[in-house]
Design an enzyme around this catalytic site. Structure first.
Site, short mmCIF file in Angstrom:
data_model
loop_
_atom_site.label_atom_id
_atom_site.label_comp_id
_atom_site.label_asym_id
_atom_site.label_seq_id
_atom_site.Cartn_x
_atom_site.Cartn_y
_atom_site.Cartn_z
N THR A 1 0.83 -1.21 0.00
CA THR A 1 0.00 0.00 0.00
C THR A 1 0.86 1.25 0.00
O THR A 1 0.45 2.30 -0.49
CB THR A 1 -0.93 0.00 1.23
OG1 THR A 1 -1.62 -1.25 1.29
CG2 THR A 1 -1.95 1.12 1.16
N TYR B 1 6.15 -12.80 3.02
CA TYR B 1 4.87 -12.50 2.37
C TYR B 1 4.61 -13.50 1.26
O TYR B 1 5.31 -13.52 0.24
CB TYR B 1 4.92 -11.07 1.82
CG TYR B 1 3.59 -10.45 1.45
CD1 TYR B 1 2.38 -11.12 1.57
CD2 TYR B 1 3.55 -9.13 0.98
CE1 TYR B 1 1.18 -10.52 1.24
CE2 TYR B 1 2.36 -8.52 0.64
CZ TYR B 1 1.18 -9.22 0.77
OH TYR B 1 -0.01 -8.61 0.43
N LYS C 1 2.89 -14.02 6.14
CA LYS C 1 1.71 -13.25 5.77
C LYS C 1 1.16 -13.82 4.47
O LYS C 1 1.88 -13.92 3.47
CB LYS C 1 2.08 -11.77 5.58
CG LYS C 1 0.89 -10.90 5.18
CD LYS C 1 1.32 -9.47 4.88
CE LYS C 1 0.11 -8.63 4.45
NZ LYS C 1 0.50 -7.29 3.97
#
Length: 319
Positions: free
Chosen positions: A56, A143, A168
Protein backbone atom coordinates in the site's frame (compact mmCIF):
# COMPACT_ATOMS: atom_id res chain seq x y z
CA UNK A 1 13.51 0.52 17.12
CA UNK A 2 12.48 -0.86 20.49
CA UNK A 3 14.21 -3.49 22.61
CA UNK A 4 11.18 -5.84 22.85
CA UNK A 5 11.17 -8.58 20.19
CA UNK A 6 8.81 -7.88 17.30
CA UNK A 7 7.25 -11.35 17.52
CA UNK A 8 6.26 -10.78 21.14
CA UNK A 9 4.78 -7.37 20.40
CA UNK A 10 2.71 -8.68 17.48
CA UNK A 11 1.48 -11.69 19.44
CA UNK A 12 -0.42 -9.49 21.87
CA UNK A 13 -1.86 -6.90 19.48
CA UNK A 14 -5.39 -5.61 20.02
CA UNK A 15 -6.20 -4.07 16.68
CA UNK A 16 -5.60 -4.20 12.94
CA UNK A 17 -2.18 -3.72 11.37
CA UNK A 18 -1.78 -0.32 9.68
CA UNK A 19 -0.25 -0.07 6.19
CA UNK A 20 0.07 3.68 5.53
CA UNK A 21 0.23 5.12 2.06
CA UNK A 22 3.34 7.06 1.06
CA UNK A 23 2.61 10.78 0.71
CA UNK A 24 3.85 12.85 -2.25
CA UNK A 25 3.78 16.60 -2.66
CA UNK A 26 2.66 18.58 -5.74
CA UNK A 27 6.15 18.17 -7.22
CA UNK A 28 5.97 14.41 -6.84
CA UNK A 29 8.63 14.25 -4.11
CA UNK A 30 8.07 12.60 -0.73
CA UNK A 31 5.94 14.78 1.55
CA UNK A 32 7.37 13.84 4.94
CA UNK A 33 5.02 16.08 6.92
CA UNK A 34 1.90 14.62 5.31
CA UNK A 35 3.21 11.10 5.79
CA UNK A 36 3.96 11.73 9.46
CA UNK A 37 0.46 13.18 9.93
CA UNK A 38 -0.98 10.05 8.30
CA UNK A 39 1.03 7.78 10.59
CA UNK A 40 0.12 9.81 13.68
CA UNK A 41 -3.58 9.60 12.84
CA UNK A 42 -3.33 5.82 12.58
CA UNK A 43 -1.36 5.38 15.79
CA UNK A 44 -3.72 7.65 17.72
CA UNK A 45 -6.68 5.71 16.32
CA UNK A 46 -5.34 2.44 17.72
CA UNK A 47 -3.07 0.83 15.13
CA UNK A 48 -1.32 -2.27 16.47
CA UNK A 49 1.71 -1.78 14.21
CA UNK A 50 2.84 0.38 11.30
CA UNK A 51 4.00 -1.38 8.12
CA UNK A 52 5.79 1.33 6.14
CA UNK A 53 6.82 1.18 2.48
CA UNK A 54 5.00 -2.07 1.79
CA UNK A 55 2.45 -2.76 -0.94
CA UNK A 56 0.00 0.00 0.00
CA UNK A 57 2.98 2.29 0.57
CA UNK A 58 4.16 1.82 -3.06
CA UNK A 59 7.44 0.09 -2.23
CA UNK A 60 7.84 -0.61 -5.95
CA UNK A 61 7.93 3.12 -6.73
CA UNK A 62 10.46 4.28 -4.13
CA UNK A 63 14.17 4.86 -4.58
CA UNK A 64 16.44 3.55 -1.81
CA UNK A 65 16.92 7.09 -0.53
CA UNK A 66 13.17 7.71 -0.42
CA UNK A 67 12.60 4.36 1.25
CA UNK A 68 14.99 5.17 4.08
CA UNK A 69 13.46 8.64 4.49
CA UNK A 70 9.93 7.26 4.82
CA UNK A 71 10.87 4.42 7.18
CA UNK A 72 12.81 6.84 9.39
CA UNK A 73 9.82 9.21 9.45
CA UNK A 74 7.56 6.35 10.59
CA UNK A 75 10.02 5.38 13.32
CA UNK A 76 10.34 8.96 14.54
CA UNK A 77 6.59 9.56 14.52
CA UNK A 78 5.66 6.38 16.36
CA UNK A 79 8.48 6.89 18.89
CA UNK A 80 8.23 3.29 20.06
CA UNK A 81 4.47 3.36 20.73
CA UNK A 82 3.95 0.56 18.21
CA UNK A 83 6.44 -1.46 16.15
CA UNK A 84 7.44 -0.30 12.67
CA UNK A 85 7.92 -2.94 9.98
CA UNK A 86 9.41 -2.02 6.60
CA UNK A 87 9.04 -3.70 3.24
CA UNK A 88 11.98 -5.37 1.48
CA UNK A 89 11.89 -6.91 -1.96
CA UNK A 90 13.31 -7.45 -5.47
CA UNK A 91 16.19 -9.92 -5.94
CA UNK A 92 18.28 -11.10 -3.01
CA UNK A 93 21.02 -8.45 -3.30
CA UNK A 94 18.58 -5.54 -3.51
CA UNK A 95 16.30 -6.98 -0.84
CA UNK A 96 19.31 -7.12 1.50
CA UNK A 97 20.17 -3.53 0.63
CA UNK A 98 16.65 -2.39 1.53
CA UNK A 99 16.74 -4.48 4.70
CA UNK A 100 19.94 -2.77 5.82
CA UNK A 101 18.44 0.64 5.04
CA UNK A 102 15.40 -0.26 7.16
CA UNK A 103 17.63 -1.38 10.03
CA UNK A 104 19.66 1.82 9.77
CA UNK A 105 16.42 3.84 9.84
CA UNK A 106 15.39 2.18 13.12
CA UNK A 107 12.70 -0.26 11.95
CA UNK A 108 11.67 -3.14 14.22
CA UNK A 109 11.23 -5.71 11.48
CA UNK A 110 10.85 -6.55 7.81
CA UNK A 111 8.03 -7.68 5.56
CA UNK A 112 9.82 -9.70 2.89
CA UNK A 113 7.93 -9.34 -0.36
CA UNK A 114 8.22 -11.74 -3.33
CA UNK A 115 11.36 -11.67 -5.49
CA UNK A 116 11.06 -9.56 -8.60
CA UNK A 117 9.59 -11.22 -11.72
CA UNK A 118 11.23 -14.65 -11.58
CA UNK A 119 9.46 -17.93 -10.86
CA UNK A 120 11.77 -19.77 -8.47
CA UNK A 121 11.50 -23.28 -7.08
CA UNK A 122 11.02 -23.95 -3.37
CA UNK A 123 14.75 -24.41 -2.70
CA UNK A 124 15.52 -21.09 -4.34
CA UNK A 125 12.82 -19.26 -2.41
CA UNK A 126 14.06 -20.74 0.85
CA UNK A 127 17.64 -19.66 0.10
CA UNK A 128 16.45 -16.14 -0.79
CA UNK A 129 14.53 -15.59 2.43
CA UNK A 130 17.21 -17.23 4.58
CA UNK A 131 19.82 -14.85 3.12
CA UNK A 132 17.56 -11.86 3.70
CA UNK A 133 16.82 -12.84 7.29
CA UNK A 134 20.55 -13.35 7.99
CA UNK A 135 21.55 -9.95 6.58
CA UNK A 136 20.32 -7.87 9.53
CA UNK A 137 19.21 -8.21 13.12
CA UNK A 138 15.61 -7.47 12.16
CA UNK A 139 12.90 -10.08 12.60
CA UNK A 140 11.35 -10.99 9.25
CA UNK A 141 7.82 -11.83 8.11
CA UNK A 142 7.64 -13.60 4.74
CA UNK A 143 4.87 -12.50 2.37
CA UNK A 144 3.23 -15.33 0.42
CA UNK A 145 1.65 -14.16 -2.83
CA UNK A 146 2.03 -14.07 -6.62
CA UNK A 147 5.35 -15.80 -7.48
CA UNK A 148 6.19 -16.72 -3.87
CA UNK A 149 3.78 -19.49 -2.89
CA UNK A 150 5.13 -22.12 -0.51
CA UNK A 151 4.55 -25.77 0.19
CA UNK A 152 3.91 -26.71 3.82
CA UNK A 153 7.38 -28.29 3.91
CA UNK A 154 9.00 -25.02 2.85
CA UNK A 155 7.13 -23.07 5.53
CA UNK A 156 8.31 -25.60 8.12
CA UNK A 157 11.85 -24.82 6.95
CA UNK A 158 11.19 -21.07 7.01
CA UNK A 159 9.84 -21.37 10.55
CA UNK A 160 13.13 -22.99 11.55
CA UNK A 161 15.22 -20.27 9.91
CA UNK A 162 16.79 -17.84 12.40
CA UNK A 163 15.20 -14.40 12.13
CA UNK A 164 12.00 -15.49 10.37
CA UNK A 165 9.02 -15.13 12.70
CA UNK A 166 5.93 -15.45 10.54
CA UNK A 167 4.09 -15.80 7.26
CA UNK A 168 1.71 -13.25 5.77
CA UNK A 169 -0.69 -14.88 3.32
CA UNK A 170 -1.80 -12.82 0.34
CA UNK A 171 -2.54 -15.87 -1.81
CA UNK A 172 -5.86 -16.85 -0.29
CA UNK A 173 -5.84 -20.64 -0.62
CA UNK A 174 -7.37 -21.70 2.71
CA UNK A 175 -6.75 -25.39 2.05
CA UNK A 176 -3.04 -24.62 1.61
CA UNK A 177 -2.98 -22.39 4.68
CA UNK A 178 -4.61 -25.07 6.83
CA UNK A 179 -1.98 -27.57 5.70
CA UNK A 180 0.79 -25.04 6.39
CA UNK A 181 -0.49 -24.33 9.91
CA UNK A 182 -0.87 -28.04 10.59
CA UNK A 183 2.60 -28.91 9.26
CA UNK A 184 4.36 -26.24 11.33
CA UNK A 185 2.38 -27.23 14.42
CA UNK A 186 3.30 -30.87 13.89
CA UNK A 187 6.95 -30.50 12.87
CA UNK A 188 7.84 -27.63 15.21
CA UNK A 189 5.70 -28.20 18.31
CA UNK A 190 5.77 -25.38 20.81
CA UNK A 191 7.23 -22.86 18.36
CA UNK A 192 5.45 -19.52 18.20
CA UNK A 193 5.23 -18.86 14.46
CA UNK A 194 2.94 -16.01 13.45
CA UNK A 195 0.38 -16.07 10.63
CA UNK A 196 -1.27 -13.05 9.03
CA UNK A 197 -4.21 -12.69 6.67
CA UNK A 198 -2.73 -10.39 4.05
CA UNK A 199 -5.39 -10.36 1.34
CA UNK A 200 -6.15 -6.91 -0.12
CA UNK A 201 -9.32 -6.44 1.97
CA UNK A 202 -8.60 -8.95 4.69
CA UNK A 203 -11.77 -8.24 6.64
CA UNK A 204 -13.85 -9.97 3.96
CA UNK A 205 -12.14 -13.28 4.73
CA UNK A 206 -11.61 -12.64 8.44
CA UNK A 207 -14.10 -15.23 9.62
CA UNK A 208 -12.66 -17.90 7.32
CA UNK A 209 -9.08 -17.25 8.44
CA UNK A 210 -10.09 -17.28 12.09
CA UNK A 211 -11.45 -20.76 11.47
CA UNK A 212 -7.89 -22.00 10.92
CA UNK A 213 -6.45 -19.96 13.77
CA UNK A 214 -5.23 -16.88 11.87
CA UNK A 215 -6.39 -13.77 13.73
CA UNK A 216 -3.74 -11.19 12.75
CA UNK A 217 -4.53 -9.23 9.60
CA UNK A 218 -3.55 -6.19 7.60
CA UNK A 219 -6.27 -3.61 7.10
CA UNK A 220 -6.19 -1.32 4.08
CA UNK A 221 -9.42 0.24 5.36
CA UNK A 222 -7.62 1.37 8.52
CA UNK A 223 -5.56 3.73 6.34
CA UNK A 224 -8.62 5.81 5.45
CA UNK A 225 -11.42 4.83 7.85
CA UNK A 226 -9.86 3.64 11.11
CA UNK A 227 -13.19 4.01 12.90
CA UNK A 228 -14.83 1.46 10.58
CA UNK A 229 -11.81 -0.86 10.64
CA UNK A 230 -11.65 -0.83 14.44
CA UNK A 231 -15.40 -1.34 14.80
CA UNK A 232 -15.21 -4.40 12.58
CA UNK A 233 -12.15 -5.73 14.42
CA UNK A 234 -13.91 -5.42 17.77
CA UNK A 235 -17.13 -6.93 16.42
CA UNK A 236 -15.20 -9.90 15.07
CA UNK A 237 -13.24 -10.28 18.29
CA UNK A 238 -16.25 -10.02 20.57
CA UNK A 239 -18.63 -12.14 18.52
CA UNK A 240 -20.91 -9.23 17.56
CA UNK A 241 -22.24 -11.02 14.48
CA UNK A 242 -24.88 -8.40 13.72
CA UNK A 243 -22.44 -5.51 13.31
CA UNK A 244 -19.80 -7.65 11.63
CA UNK A 245 -22.36 -9.01 9.17
CA UNK A 246 -23.80 -5.58 8.42
CA UNK A 247 -20.35 -4.15 7.69
CA UNK A 248 -19.46 -7.13 5.52
CA UNK A 249 -22.69 -6.87 3.53
CA UNK A 250 -22.95 -3.11 3.12
CA UNK A 251 -19.39 -1.79 3.37
CA UNK A 252 -16.67 -4.41 2.78
CA UNK A 253 -18.31 -6.39 -0.03
CA UNK A 254 -19.19 -3.23 -2.02
CA UNK A 255 -15.65 -1.94 -1.43
CA UNK A 256 -14.14 -5.16 -2.77
CA UNK A 257 -16.45 -5.07 -5.78
CA UNK A 258 -15.36 -1.49 -6.48
CA UNK A 259 -11.71 -2.46 -6.05
CA UNK A 260 -12.17 -5.12 -8.72
CA UNK A 261 -13.14 -2.47 -11.28
CA UNK A 262 -9.60 -1.14 -11.73
CA UNK A 263 -6.07 -2.47 -11.87
CA UNK A 264 -3.94 -1.30 -8.98
CA UNK A 265 -6.96 -0.23 -6.95
CA UNK A 266 -5.61 -2.02 -3.87
CA UNK A 267 -3.32 1.03 -3.72
CA UNK A 268 -4.84 3.88 -5.73
CA UNK A 269 -8.35 3.47 -4.29
CA UNK A 270 -6.95 3.51 -0.76
CA UNK A 271 -4.92 6.62 -1.49
CA UNK A 272 -7.96 8.35 -2.97
CA UNK A 273 -9.91 7.49 0.18
CA UNK A 274 -7.20 9.03 2.38
CA UNK A 275 -7.53 12.24 0.36
CA UNK A 276 -11.32 12.12 0.77
CA UNK A 277 -10.68 12.13 4.53
CA UNK A 278 -8.97 15.51 4.26
CA UNK A 279 -5.26 14.67 4.13
CA UNK A 280 -3.55 15.43 0.83
CA UNK A 281 -1.15 12.53 0.31
CA UNK A 282 -0.85 13.10 -3.43
CA UNK A 283 -1.59 10.71 -6.26
CA UNK A 284 -0.09 7.31 -6.97
CA UNK A 285 3.09 7.10 -9.00
CA UNK A 286 3.17 5.47 -12.42
CA UNK A 287 2.59 2.83 -13.61
CA UNK A 288 -0.47 2.99 -11.30
CA UNK A 289 -3.26 5.37 -12.27
CA UNK A 290 -5.93 7.30 -10.40
CA UNK A 291 -9.57 6.12 -10.23
CA UNK A 292 -12.04 8.06 -12.41
CA UNK A 293 -14.57 10.47 -10.90
CA UNK A 294 -17.40 7.91 -11.03
CA UNK A 295 -15.41 5.48 -8.90
CA UNK A 296 -14.48 8.23 -6.43
CA UNK A 297 -18.18 9.03 -6.08
CA UNK A 298 -18.95 5.36 -5.46
CA UNK A 299 -16.14 5.18 -2.91
CA UNK A 300 -17.53 8.22 -1.09
CA UNK A 301 -20.95 6.57 -0.87
CA UNK A 302 -19.49 3.31 0.45
CA UNK A 303 -17.57 5.10 3.22
CA UNK A 304 -20.66 7.09 4.18
CA UNK A 305 -22.67 3.87 4.31
CA UNK A 306 -20.10 2.29 6.61
CA UNK A 307 -20.18 5.22 9.01
CA UNK A 308 -23.96 5.23 9.00
CA UNK A 309 -23.85 1.61 10.16
CA UNK A 310 -21.55 2.55 13.04
CA UNK A 311 -23.99 5.22 14.12
CA UNK A 312 -26.94 2.87 13.81
CA UNK A 313 -25.40 0.05 15.80
CA UNK A 314 -23.86 2.41 18.32
CA UNK A 315 -27.34 3.86 19.05
CA UNK A 316 -28.78 0.37 19.37
CA UNK A 317 -26.04 -0.75 21.76
CA UNK A 318 -26.51 2.32 23.92
CA UNK A 319 -30.13 1.57 24.39
Amino acid sequence: MTSAPLAARLTRVAGPLFFPVTAYGPDGAIDVDAFRAHVRTGVDAGAAAVFACCGTGEFHALTPEEFRLVVAAAVEETAGEVPVVAGAGYGTALAIQYAKLAEDAGADGLLAMPPYLVLADQAGLLSHYAALAAATGLETIVYQRDNAVFTPETVVALAGTPGIIGLKDGYGDLDLMQRIVSAVRTERPGQDFLYFNGLPTAELTGLAYRGIGVTLYSSAVFAFAPDIALAFYRALDSGDDDLAGALLDHFYRPLVELRAKGRGYAVSLVKAAVRLGGLDVGEVRTPLTEPPAAHIEELTEIIARGRALLEKYGQEQCG
